[in-house]
Design a protein around this motif. Structure first.
Motif, PDB file in Angstrom:
ATOM      1  N   VAL A 134      19.141 -28.299 -21.281  1.00 50.68           N
ATOM      2  CA  VAL A 134      20.377 -29.358 -21.288  1.00 50.68           C
ATOM      3  C   VAL A 134      19.841 -30.144 -22.535  1.00 50.68           C
ATOM      4  N   PHE A 135      20.917 -30.875 -23.311  1.00 48.12           N
ATOM      5  CA  PHE A 135      20.539 -31.618 -24.637  1.00 48.12           C
ATOM      6  C   PHE A 135      21.666 -32.270 -24.821  1.00 48.12           C
ATOM      7  N   SER A 136      21.524 -33.107 -25.625  1.00 50.88           N
ATOM      8  CA  SER A 136      22.788 -34.105 -26.299  1.00 50.88           C
ATOM      9  C   SER A 136      23.711 -33.904 -26.612  1.00 50.88           C
ATOM     10  N   TRP A 137      25.097 -34.079 -27.059  1.00 47.89           N
ATOM     11  CA  TRP A 137      25.931 -33.611 -27.990  1.00 47.89           C
ATOM     12  C   TRP A 137      27.060 -34.661 -28.554  1.00 47.89           C
ATOM     13  N   ARG A 138      26.387 -35.212 -29.718  1.00 55.08           N
ATOM     14  CA  ARG A 138      25.430 -34.280 -30.690  1.00 55.08           C
ATOM     15  C   ARG A 138      24.558 -34.487 -30.997  1.00 55.08           C
ATOM     16  N   SER A 139      24.372 -33.251 -31.181  1.00 54.67           N
ATOM     17  CA  SER A 139      22.307 -32.753 -31.479  1.00 54.67           C
ATOM     18  C   SER A 139      22.331 -31.828 -32.456  1.00 54.67           C
ATOM     19  N   TYR A 140      21.491 -30.941 -32.326  1.00 54.85           N
ATOM     20  CA  TYR A 140      21.122 -30.253 -33.782  1.00 54.85           C
ATOM     21  C   TYR A 140      22.506 -29.278 -32.950  1.00 54.85           C
ATOM     22  N   GLU A 141      22.435 -28.451 -34.216  1.00 52.81           N
ATOM     23  CA  GLU A 141      23.596 -28.036 -34.009  1.00 52.81           C
ATOM     24  C   GLU A 141      22.687 -26.010 -33.343  1.00 52.81           C
ATOM     25  N   ALA A 142      21.622 -25.915 -33.979  1.00 53.31           N
ATOM     26  CA  ALA A 142      20.613 -25.226 -33.232  1.00 53.31           C
ATOM     27  C   ALA A 142      20.451 -24.510 -32.140  1.00 53.31           C
ATOM     28  N   ARG A 164      22.028 -21.060 -20.825  1.00 54.55           N
ATOM     29  CA  ARG A 164      23.150 -21.584 -20.186  1.00 54.55           C
ATOM     30  C   ARG A 164      23.627 -23.359 -21.064  1.00 54.55           C
ATOM     31  N   PRO A 165      23.509 -23.176 -21.995  1.00 57.82           N
ATOM     32  CA  PRO A 165      23.922 -24.427 -23.024  1.00 57.82           C
ATOM     33  C   PRO A 165      24.738 -26.203 -21.949  1.00 57.82           C
ATOM     34  N   VAL A 166      23.942 -26.518 -21.440  1.00 54.63           N
ATOM     35  CA  VAL A 166      24.551 -27.835 -21.148  1.00 54.63           C
ATOM     36  C   VAL A 166      24.430 -29.146 -21.720  1.00 54.63           C
ATOM     37  N   ARG A 167      25.050 -29.860 -22.625  1.00 54.60           N
ATOM     38  CA  ARG A 167      25.323 -30.617 -23.536  1.00 54.60           C
ATOM     39  C   ARG A 167      26.539 -32.279 -22.937  1.00 54.60           C
ATOM     40  N   VAL A 168      25.418 -32.562 -22.812  1.00 53.37           N
ATOM     41  CA  VAL A 168      25.358 -34.672 -22.042  1.00 53.37           C
ATOM     42  C   VAL A 168      26.162 -35.093 -23.657  1.00 53.37           C
ATOM     43  N   PRO A 169      27.083 -35.973 -23.172  1.00 52.68           N
ATOM     44  CA  PRO A 169      27.723 -36.982 -23.811  1.00 52.68           C
ATOM     45  C   PRO A 169      26.168 -37.768 -24.505  1.00 52.68           C
ATOM     46  N   CYS A 170      26.882 -37.759 -26.235  1.00 47.38           N
ATOM     47  CA  CYS A 170      26.095 -39.278 -26.851  1.00 47.38           C
ATOM     48  C   CYS A 170      26.722 -40.445 -25.639  1.00 47.38           C
ATOM     49  N   THR A 171      25.937 -41.627 -25.996  1.00 48.87           N
ATOM     50  CA  THR A 171      26.904 -42.789 -25.627  1.00 48.87           C
ATOM     51  C   THR A 171      27.569 -42.838 -26.521  1.00 48.87           C
ATOM     52  N   GLU A 172      28.464 -44.193 -26.698  1.00 49.32           N
ATOM     53  CA  GLU A 172      29.049 -44.835 -27.779  1.00 49.32           C
ATOM     54  C   GLU A 172      28.820 -45.543 -28.378  1.00 49.32           C
ATOM     55  N   GLY A 173      27.263 -45.410 -28.552  1.00 46.77           N
ATOM     56  CA  GLY A 173      26.815 -45.825 -29.949  1.00 46.77           C
ATOM     57  C   GLY A 173      25.671 -44.953 -30.896  1.00 46.77           C
ATOM     58  N   PHE A 174      26.564 -43.412 -30.586  1.00 44.26           N
ATOM     59  CA  PHE A 174      25.504 -41.832 -31.108  1.00 44.26           C
ATOM     60  C   PHE A 174      23.783 -42.012 -30.431  1.00 44.26           C
ATOM     61  N   ARG A 176      19.814 -41.195 -19.571  1.00 46.35           N
ATOM     62  CA  ARG A 176      20.061 -41.191 -17.484  1.00 46.35           C
ATOM     63  C   ARG A 176      20.525 -40.191 -17.692  1.00 46.35           C
ATOM     64  N   ALA A 177      22.064 -39.817 -18.224  1.00 46.48           N
ATOM     65  CA  ALA A 177      22.462 -38.776 -18.128  1.00 46.48           C
ATOM     66  C   ALA A 177      22.236 -37.441 -17.857  1.00 46.48           C
ATOM     67  N   MET A 178      21.149 -37.493 -19.397  1.00 46.21           N
ATOM     68  CA  MET A 178      20.956 -35.797 -19.354  1.00 46.21           C
ATOM     69  C   MET A 178      19.983 -35.426 -18.457  1.00 46.21           C
ATOM     70  N   GLU A 205      12.695 -45.912 -22.419  1.00 48.81           N
ATOM     71  CA  GLU A 205      13.968 -44.583 -22.261  1.00 48.81           C
ATOM     72  C   GLU A 205      12.923 -43.757 -21.935  1.00 48.81           C
ATOM     73  N   LEU A 206      12.153 -43.332 -22.846  1.00 49.02           N
ATOM     74  CA  LEU A 206      11.745 -41.825 -22.576  1.00 49.02           C
ATOM     75  C   LEU A 206      10.467 -41.582 -21.761  1.00 49.02           C
ATOM     76  N   THR A 207       9.551 -42.702 -21.338  1.00 45.70           N
ATOM     77  CA  THR A 207       9.589 -42.647 -20.327  1.00 45.70           C
ATOM     78  C   THR A 207       9.656 -42.625 -18.802  1.00 45.70           C
ATOM     79  N   LYS A 208      10.490 -43.314 -19.140  1.00 40.51           N
ATOM     80  CA  LYS A 208      11.464 -43.197 -17.565  1.00 40.51           C
ATOM     81  C   LYS A 208      11.878 -42.278 -17.438  1.00 40.51           C
ATOM     82  N   PHE A 209      12.110 -41.647 -18.692  1.00 40.17           N
ATOM     83  CA  PHE A 209      13.607 -40.162 -18.414  1.00 40.17           C
ATOM     84  C   PHE A 209      11.594 -38.580 -18.027  1.00 40.17           C
ATOM     85  N   ILE A 210      10.914 -38.898 -18.672  1.00 33.58           N
ATOM     86  CA  ILE A 210       9.714 -38.063 -18.271  1.00 33.58           C
ATOM     87  C   ILE A 210       9.363 -37.941 -17.304  1.00 33.58           C
TER      88      ILE A 210
END
Ligand code: PLP
Length: 363
Positions: free
Chosen positions: A112-120, A131-141, A146-148, A176-181
């Motif tokens: 799982v990763f955000s999109w857009r993110s690093y092309e690699a 299987r790549p799972v792309r999660v759309p970025c927020t409005e503010g990029f 949360r969606a991830m 945000e990151l601590t909550k996510f992890i």
């Protein structure tokens, strides 16, 4: 009917990206005096002592390097208060990411990763039969953590978080990151790709190693290509638990850190103060440029990296306009990305901005 030689999953990947730097027939850069703001490099040249270290190491070019790259792993480990068994080095962090996926994922599992993110990221996932799972970025990029978290399924093995995010330049905060992890099962490996971590000035954005280095399912990916000025030598490294790092070393390409790269990296690591000074020059230029870029492309987010993301209707047209004025940048379908360079380079870019057709940029 002919049998296929190539795996069909590769059909969905973009063909190799042409270099944004014009090359001559022999592959040599043909910039004709253009400034290079396309690849998020530093503009200052190698750090003091690096060229001498390369020259001395060149005398051993006929010998294989140390397979374990122990001197470099020790230096990195000392710098971060770890032992070398936490560290893996190799030819670029992008290679280490591929290796990590190969080490921890079984074919068919999800990344799982955000999109857009690093092309690699999608390339590494598909290359590893994942299987790549792309999660759309927020409005503010930004990366929508949360969606991830919601995108994580029992098939998810790895989540990639690029902090700050290439190419959108935004960063996720400590809260945000601590909550996510905390919300993701610890059977899922969380990779914090901090290729641009040195350029972060927002105190709410965490240093992954400091804050999460003790978590069993967190891996921190770093590179010496950006702030440390060694892009051409390909030096990436990561910090993980000895369990993960040790497993990766089983699959590591033999001699994945060259003699010259290791010697240069060791000298660069002794130039911490100079790196800080260089990074400060870039971040103060970033602050200087932001108002003009915001006025030009109003959806430009505040950058925590050494580049800006400029959303606009015709990024390719804008990149061509800049190239005509001697400034090489990168265009994506929905935005242009420009590296923060030296003051003179940035002024040249700002002049190109000032002369851009305003019709091009409405929206
Ligand atoms: C987010 C991110 N991660 C990793 C890399 C790869 O860096 P390296 O040069 O170490 O392979 C890049 C390079 O642009 C990057 O933008």
């Amino acid at each position: 009917m002919k049998t296929r030689l190539i795996r069909p999953e590769l059909d969905g990947l973009p063909s190799y990206l042409p270099s944004p730097i014009p090359l001559d027939g022999n592959g040599a850069p043909q910039t004709n005096g253009s400034v290079r703001l396309a690849l998020n490099e530093l503009p200052f040249g190698p750090l003091p002592g690096v060229v001498d270290a390369i020259s001395s190491a060149a005398g051993d070019a006929h010998r294989y390097p140390d397979m374990a790259a122990l001197a470099l792993r020790k230096a990195l480990a000392d710098r971060h208060g770890l032992s070398p068994d936490h560290i893996v080095t190799g030819f670029g962090s992008v290679y280490l990411l591929e290796l990590l996926l190969k080490t921890v994922c079984a074919p068919g599992q999800e990344v799982v990763f955000s999109w857009r993110s690093y092309e690699a990221y999608p390339v590494a996932a598909v290359g590893g039969s994942l299987r790549p799972v792309r999660v759309p970025c927020t409005e503010g990029f930004g990366q929508d953590l949360r969606a991830m978290a919601e995108a994580v399924t029992p098939d998810t093995r790895v989540v990639l978080i690029c902090n700050p995010n290439n190419p959108t330049s935004t960063a996720v905060t400590r809260a945000e990151l601590t909550k996510f992890i905390d919300s993701v099962p610890d059977s899922v490996l969380i990779v914090l790709d901090e290729a641009y971590g040195e350029f972060v000035t927002d105190l709410d954005v965490p240093d992954g190693l400091v804050e999460y280095g003790d978590r069993r399912n967190v891996v921190v990916l770093r590179t010496m290509s950006k702030a440390w000025g060694l892009a051409g030598l390909r030096v990436g490294w990561l910090a993980a638990t000895p369990e993960v790092a040790g497993a990766m070393r089983k699959l590591l390409a033999p001699f994945a850190t060259s003699t010259i790269a290791e010697a240069a990296a060791l000298v660069a690591l002794r130039q911490e103060q100079e790196v800080r000074r260089r990074v400060d020059r870039i971040t103060s230029e970033r602050a200087r440029m932001f108002p003009a870029l915001k006025a030009f492309a109003p959806r430009t987010p505040e950058s925590q990296a050494n580049f800006f993301w400029l959303p606009m209707p015709d990024p390719a047209g804008f990149a061509a306009h800049c190239a005509d004025r001697g400034v090489l940048i990168r265009d994506f379908p929905e935005a242009a990305r420009v590296t923060v360079g030296s003051p003179a380079e940035n002024n040249r870019f700002l002049e190109a901005v000032a002369t851009a057709d305003s019709l091009l940029l409405v929206g």
